[in-house]
Design a protein around this motif. Structure first.
Motif, mmCIF file in Angstrom:
data_model
loop_
_atom_site.group_PDB
_atom_site.id
_atom_site.type_symbol
_atom_site.label_atom_id
_atom_site.label_comp_id
_atom_site.label_asym_id
_atom_site.label_seq_id
_atom_site.Cartn_x
_atom_site.Cartn_y
_atom_site.Cartn_z
ATOM 1 N N ASN A 104 0.857 -1.189 0.000
ATOM 2 C CA ASN A 104 0.000 0.000 0.000
ATOM 3 C C ASN A 104 0.893 1.239 0.000
ATOM 4 O O ASN A 104 2.123 1.135 -0.014
ATOM 5 N N GLU A 135 9.160 1.634 2.679
ATOM 6 C CA GLU A 135 9.949 0.635 3.389
ATOM 7 C C GLU A 135 10.406 -0.511 2.480
ATOM 8 O O GLU A 135 11.496 -1.052 2.688
ATOM 9 N N THR A 148 1.681 3.422 2.263
ATOM 10 C CA THR A 148 2.593 3.613 3.396
ATOM 11 C C THR A 148 3.735 2.602 3.388
ATOM 12 O O THR A 148 4.761 2.835 4.024
ATOM 13 N N ARG A 149 3.569 1.491 2.675
ATOM 14 C CA ARG A 149 4.604 0.457 2.659
ATOM 15 C C ARG A 149 5.607 0.611 1.532
ATOM 16 O O ARG A 149 6.671 -0.024 1.560
ATOM 17 N N ALA A 181 4.417 8.098 -5.045
ATOM 18 C CA ALA A 181 5.074 7.393 -3.945
ATOM 19 C C ALA A 181 6.269 6.582 -4.445
ATOM 20 O O ALA A 181 7.331 6.550 -3.812
#
Length: 227
Positions: free
Chosen positions: A185, A191, A187-188, A222
């Motif tokens: 997603n 990372e 937010t991932r 992103a």
């Protein structure tokens, strides 16, 4: 053409394919089974309008004639937006529709055989272990997906999530683009990139959005580190 010219031409074609692979940051995999047939193209176009430039057609439940028709339509649509089209598993459809690439299952056609015969195609391979990733690279794959990184319904058949440490190990030991897949997603994305992923492949993050064009734009930002 002389015997010396033919190998040179083949190398040039392979070099072009590798350049295309180097541009592969976000691969959007289709999941249109819950979308009415008459909205398939509009749905995909929304993602393309949002900036998606790599699309994998993966509709395992479609009858072959319908899959072929959809592939033809998506080839026209992706060409209009300057996007690349990959066909999941079906090399025959990829060739017949002029797709940019084919994405092979881990236990599918040998990537090396496909590259040897069709060097113009981008060839990706799904992998679920370090050993499979190594074999795909040695066979000549242009890129791999490695999954599942996180828990996700579409990848539970492959067992527990691999996790970020396994992703890092693979990205450190292979030298072709590795796309993180499974539970990705917004937010991932940072990372998985920090753990070496060249990019990401996803399904639900975009298709389940109420605004596919906007979601696509956010994911593209992103993946470029702009979101």
């Amino acid at each position: 053409m002389t015997g010396e010219e033919q190998p040179m031409k083949t190398r040039l074609i392979k070099d072009v394919a590798q350049v295309k692979a180097d541009q592969l940051r976000l691969l959007l995999i289709t999941d249109l089974k819950d979308i009415p047939r008459d909205r398939h193209l509009d749905t995909v176009e929304a993602a393309l309008k949002g900036g998606v430039r790599d699309l994998q057609l993966r509709e395992k439940d479609l009858p072959l004639p319908d899959l072929f028709s959809l592939a033809l339509a998506l080839r026209q649509l992706t060409s209009h937006y300057g996007a690349r089209l990959y066909i999941n598993d079906r090399l025959d459809i990829a060739l017949m529709t002029g797709a940019d690439g084919v994405h092979l299952p881990e236990a599918g056609l040998p990537a090396g055989e496909v590259k040897a015969r069709y060097p113009h195609l981008l060839v990706g391979v799904s992998t679920h272990s370090w050993e499979a990733a190594r074999q795909a690279q040695e066979a000549g794959a242009d890129y791999i997906t490695f999954s599942p990184i996180y828990d996700t319904p579409s990848k539970r058949e492959y067992g527990a999530p691999q996790g970020l440490d396994a992703l890092k190990e693979v990205t450190e030991r292979v030298h072709i683009p590795v796309l993180a897949l499974g539970g990705i997603n917004l937010t991932r994305i940072p990372e998985v990139r920090r753990h070496g992923a060249y990019g990401a492949a996803l399904i639900r993050g975009i298709w389940n959005s109420s605004n596919i064009e906007n979601a696509s734009s956010q994911y593209m930002q992103a993946i470029k580190g702009e979101f």
